[in-house]
Design an enzyme around this catalytic site. Sequence first.
Site, PDB file in Angstrom:
ATOM      1  N   ALA A   1       0.828  -1.208   0.000  1.00 21.80           N
ATOM      2  CA  ALA A   1       0.000   0.000   0.000  1.00 21.80           C
ATOM      3  C   ALA A   1       0.864   1.262   0.000  1.00 21.80           C
ATOM      4  O   ALA A   1       0.677   2.161  -0.823  1.00 21.80           O
ATOM      5  CB  ALA A   1      -0.926  -0.017   1.216  1.00 21.80           C
TER       6      ALA A   1
ATOM      7  N   ASP B   1      10.317  -6.212  -3.469  1.00 17.46           N
ATOM      8  CA  ASP B   1       9.274  -6.806  -2.625  1.00 17.46           C
ATOM      9  C   ASP B   1       9.184  -8.276  -3.009  1.00 17.46           C
ATOM     10  O   ASP B   1       9.104  -8.597  -4.195  1.00 17.46           O
ATOM     11  CB  ASP B   1       7.930  -6.116  -2.848  1.00 17.46           C
ATOM     12  CG  ASP B   1       6.915  -6.419  -1.746  1.00 17.46           C
ATOM     13  OD1 ASP B   1       6.764  -7.612  -1.388  1.00 17.46           O
ATOM     14  OD2 ASP B   1       6.282  -5.475  -1.248  1.00 17.46           O
TER      15      ASP B   1
ATOM     16  N   ARG C   1      -6.659  -1.105  -1.360  1.00 16.00           N
ATOM     17  CA  ARG C   1      -5.829   0.045  -0.969  1.00 16.00           C
ATOM     18  C   ARG C   1      -4.507   0.127  -1.739  1.00 16.00           C
ATOM     19  O   ARG C   1      -3.876   1.180  -1.767  1.00 16.00           O
ATOM     20  CB  ARG C   1      -5.550   0.014   0.545  1.00 16.00           C
ATOM     21  CG  ARG C   1      -4.730  -1.165   0.978  1.00 16.00           C
ATOM     22  CD  ARG C   1      -4.865  -1.466   2.457  1.00 16.00           C
ATOM     23  NE  ARG C   1      -3.958  -2.536   2.839  1.00 16.00           N
ATOM     24  CZ  ARG C   1      -4.140  -3.810   2.544  1.00 16.00           C
ATOM     25  NH1 ARG C   1      -5.204  -4.181   1.846  1.00 16.00           N
ATOM     26  NH2 ARG C   1      -3.277  -4.730   2.932  1.00 16.00           N
TER      27      ARG C   1
ATOM     28  N   LYS D   1       4.383  -8.277  -6.753  1.00 13.50           N
ATOM     29  CA  LYS D   1       3.975  -6.906  -6.455  1.00 13.50           C
ATOM     30  C   LYS D   1       4.909  -5.879  -7.084  1.00 13.50           C
ATOM     31  O   LYS D   1       4.457  -4.907  -7.704  1.00 13.50           O
ATOM     32  CB  LYS D   1       3.937  -6.683  -4.937  1.00 13.50           C
ATOM     33  CG  LYS D   1       2.719  -7.249  -4.244  1.00 13.50           C
ATOM     34  CD  LYS D   1       2.705  -6.850  -2.780  1.00 13.50           C
ATOM     35  CE  LYS D   1       1.412  -7.319  -2.116  1.00 13.50           C
ATOM     36  NZ  LYS D   1       1.341  -6.930  -0.698  1.00 13.50           N
TER      37      LYS D   1
ATOM     38  N   ASP E   1       6.019  -3.352   6.466  1.00 16.82           N
ATOM     39  CA  ASP E   1       4.920  -3.596   7.401  1.00 16.82           C
ATOM     40  C   ASP E   1       5.376  -4.361   8.640  1.00 16.82           C
ATOM     41  O   ASP E   1       4.560  -4.912   9.360  1.00 16.82           O
ATOM     42  CB  ASP E   1       3.783  -4.361   6.711  1.00 16.82           C
ATOM     43  CG  ASP E   1       4.231  -5.733   6.204  1.00 16.82           C
ATOM     44  OD1 ASP E   1       5.415  -6.089   6.374  1.00 16.82           O
ATOM     45  OD2 ASP E   1       3.388  -6.457   5.635  1.00 16.82           O
ATOM     46  N   ASN E   2       6.700  -4.413   8.884  1.00 16.21           N
ATOM     47  CA  ASN E   2       7.151  -5.103  10.097  1.00 16.21           C
ATOM     48  C   ASN E   2       8.409  -4.445  10.639  1.00 16.21           C
ATOM     49  O   ASN E   2       9.217  -3.878   9.900  1.00 16.21           O
ATOM     50  CB  ASN E   2       7.385  -6.593   9.835  1.00 16.21           C
ATOM     51  CG  ASN E   2       8.573  -6.843   8.934  1.00 16.21           C
ATOM     52  OD1 ASN E   2       9.693  -7.006   9.411  1.00 16.21           O
ATOM     53  ND2 ASN E   2       8.352  -6.859   7.616  1.00 16.21           N
TER      54      ASN E   2
ATOM     55  N   CYS F   1      -0.418 -20.275  31.084  1.00 14.40           N
ATOM     56  CA  CYS F   1      -1.475 -20.920  31.872  1.00 14.40           C
ATOM     57  C   CYS F   1      -2.805 -20.179  31.702  1.00 14.40           C
ATOM     58  O   CYS F   1      -3.872 -20.791  31.731  1.00 14.40           O
ATOM     59  CB  CYS F   1      -1.084 -20.999  33.344  1.00 14.40           C
ATOM     60  SG  CYS F   1      -0.989 -19.395  34.169  1.00 14.40           S
TER      61      CYS F   1
END
Length: 1092
Positions: free
Chosen positions: A514, A540, A551, A564, A612-613, A668
């Site tokens: 995007a 990419d 988008r 992409k 994006d990370n 837990c």
Amino acid sequence: MVNSNSSVDFMLPVKRPTAGAALEGDSESSSLSKKHQSFVSTATSATGGTAGVSTVNMGGGSADGTNGVSNGVGRRNGKAPIGDIDEDLHSRQLAVYGRETMRRLFASNILVSGLQGLGAEVAKNLILAGVKSVTLHDEGNVELWDLSGSFIFSEEDLGKNRALASVQKLQELNNAVVISTLTDELTKEKLSNFQAVVFTDISLDKAIEYDDYCHKHQPPIAFIKSEVRGLFGSVFCDFGPEFTVFDVDGEDPRTGIIASISNDNPALVACVDDERLEFQDGDLVVFSEVRGMTELTDGKPRKIKNARPYSFTIEEDTTNYTAYERGGIVTQVKEPKVLNFKTLKQALKDPGDFLLSDFSKFDRPSLLHLAFQALDKFIADLGRYPIAGSEEDAQKLLSLVTDINNSLLDGRLEEIDQKLLRNFAFGARAVLNPMAAMFGGIVGQEVVKACSGKFHPLFQFFYFDSVESLPSEPLDPDDLKPLNSRYDAQISIFGSKLQKKFEDAKVFIVGSGALGCEFLKNLALMGVCCGDGGKLTVTDDDVIEKSNLSRQFLFRDWNIGQAKSTVAASAATLINPRLHVEALQNRASPETENVFDDTFWENLSVVINALDNVTARLYIDQRCLYFQKPLLESGTLGAKCNTQMVIPHLTENYGASRDPPEKQAPMCTVHSFPHNIDHCLTWARSEFDGLLEKTPAEVNAYLSSPDEYISAMNKAGDAQARDTLERVLECLDRDRCETFQDCITWARLKFEDYFANRVKQLTFTFPEDAVTSSGAPFWSAPKRFPRPLNFSIHDFSHLQFVMAASILRAETFGIPIPDWVHASEKLAYAVDKVIIPDFLPKKDAKIVTDEKATSLSTASIDDAAVINELVMKLERCREKLPPGYKMNPIQFEKDDDTNYHMDLIAGFANMRARNYSIPEVDKLKAKFIAGRIIPAIATSTAMATGLVCLELYKVLDGQHKLEDYRNTFANLALPLFSMAEPVPPKVIKHQDMSWTIWDRWILKDNPSLRELLQWLKNKGLNAYSISYGSCLLYNSMFPRHKDRMDRKLVDLVKDVAKAELPPYRRHFDIVVACEDDEDNDIDIPQISIYFR
């Protein structure tokens, strides 16, 4: 064509043409122009006539969007119910807006008037969002000047009407949206066909006339006027005399888990310290699930005061209420808000508070409020815009501003910034793409608010400027003159010399999703990398998916499955054929440093992240630090966006400040004591992976190499190895499925195990009245006491769980799935045949309650013996299997709505939520949480990239100071804009030297260890440790290391560290620990040793 009174219960259009729509030349190999020939037609306009109107409808149904098509792909039979939403396409947008807002959008008809850069950006964002229809209005023709600001136009469009020239490219963005055009003069009566109207190029007199009509119309029509003039922009909103905002910020209602409530006046409510409360004084809350003090659970909202991180008070006397016992949830109540908008005519005289973006420009909006009015008067008087570089025109504008200011009764400005107004006048005709992108995002979001009531509108004026983007040196007026070039509008502001710099830049864009698509479009329009010496590299490693299309605007539905970067680069060259771009499919990482080598990095002008990370961002940040390259960083999260400028030697780097890690729920809690739906979904995802991917993969690993697998398990010999072997044996022996009925049996027994037996065991081990070793109730907040479920074939959710689980189980065993599984009656009959054994809880069951535990496997002294026994059973089992037997592990895929993955995970989570009386969620919400979907919309993406490209002007100029740059945080939902100077880097000083993290010391000519130590000694630094990676090359405490003094450092790296230095590497890096003569540690820069 557009009917604002049509029923809301309409058939929503689809992204692709339906099967029934015969499309001429619609094969993937057809050219784009041929692909759309069959769609363009003339139709009746929104106002009843055909003059100057054209309509394009590519949805396969009628032009009014009310027959024959739907905007949703059906669940598994290809049909979509009326009003359904294509969740595969709009999932990221749904995560921001929700279904109700999306449905309101799908019913909205919008007018966009003025199709230069800003109008094109607004239309693009609305079409991607999926409004019902967009009508494009423009009476003017495309000029060469327009090509700087609009991605729609090409040189072939020169002389064509702007609206007509826009239709095809905008329609490609979303076939579902009905797009029509108006090319003649607009009358105010035509506005009644729309829910919202946007004007980007209109006189003030006309705007006042249209706004008055919209304001008085029943129901009111949302009116938005926005302008981009060079590096200045404005927005005005009027949504009517009474506009209701249903959700002011888009955030989920805040909640807290109650620990105690006092019998007091006012009552003190304390919450568990599991998470900080986010309540504010004045918030309204309701109470639920409270044991004791039931007077508070009447559903009545109560106002809170004295909000603290873990407590608050309520304005209520609880002295005589029943005593609080335990439990309870407190939840924020979000109330609608009514806004009373003024008309434009009223607001011009009494603008109220301006929305600020930069507190260093506190007085700027008041001056710009006058400047935009003066510009309108200038154009009305002279019939043209001020000419760039014309001092006479600038003085005329200044005189008009002074006159307007002197006529004011209230709010008259004491001082007028003449330099600012001069800059305003010079650039007034130009629509710059970065400004259009930024304001296109803001205005697009305001339209969404107007149509849906979602998020707080801009109330009412917003002014912005980026004069800091101007060249640091004064420009010669001759340098601003047009060159009969597509960049003339930009040249009128930055000059032809700087334009040449833009064109010859070498830029690296990392990511083409995007953000990447928007950046490629922006750079192509700015002319960056479009000269003979310029080059844009975009990389990419991802491929295009359907969910990208809402988008990532350079992609079309026929690109699904393609790379992409390749598609985005090709689309960008269609925007500007002069763009020199290379598309790569490599992930930028340590593994690809042979592709992105030293020469590549050294030649770059700037790096733009579109990632994006955080991991990838940190890696690129380190490379930019190392090669001292500017890094322009940005990111979005729903309606929020942020930008950060990382400039060599001026600012801190991206990794200098980090967000705290997300808090993880204890193991837990997730497995035995969940208290919210997130815990249930985390557990559901874990069980899905274990049952359907990890265990079948372990089975295959064992069957493909039994001896090696068993050897590894024997070597491990721990509880985890034991548990793994038990699961493999279960899969191949007791739980092995050969028929689909076996899969149904397995699924039904799993239901009983998970949602009945395990709960019975837990409540047997820890009864409702159990206490801890300190005597406190065991089941105190945040723990919730669970109840087992009784399976019923009459409960649809129970059957759905069994169906999804049995289908996926069958897939892992390669068993055909019968059609009858979708028939509820037949499935119920098959499930009813399953015999459920009685369950007896164990007295010695071990249930982990330690919140610090990292594993549920409990070690045992006889693990090795158990492993041996399991191995023998496995071997006997393997002998019975047919040759070549293997399972089919299933990898979780959230974006395929037909694969039953999310059906099973939602079933797992909701049944568990039902056990613990936790509110359940639908499959879409489950997908957002379990699939870790990042909410995303086109508007915030466009705004972020526009802001970054305003900074790119400064970077490529290369002469700006720290105070000229801006980092931004924005939240379009509120709306909030917060801009500030970047933080400078930390400076380290030693003797007469100083350095920052940006510095790297370089030694050339292949030095020896002795030469390095002496080089440092000359700087007053005593090196006591030298390392390459994790390998120690030298330590002053080790006598043997003195033998290495005369060896070349490159030889030590090869011999001691066993490093392989590829031919393309000319240097390596070492980390040196130093101290000064007083034995104080000195943190020195990284040192690069050049050996070639």
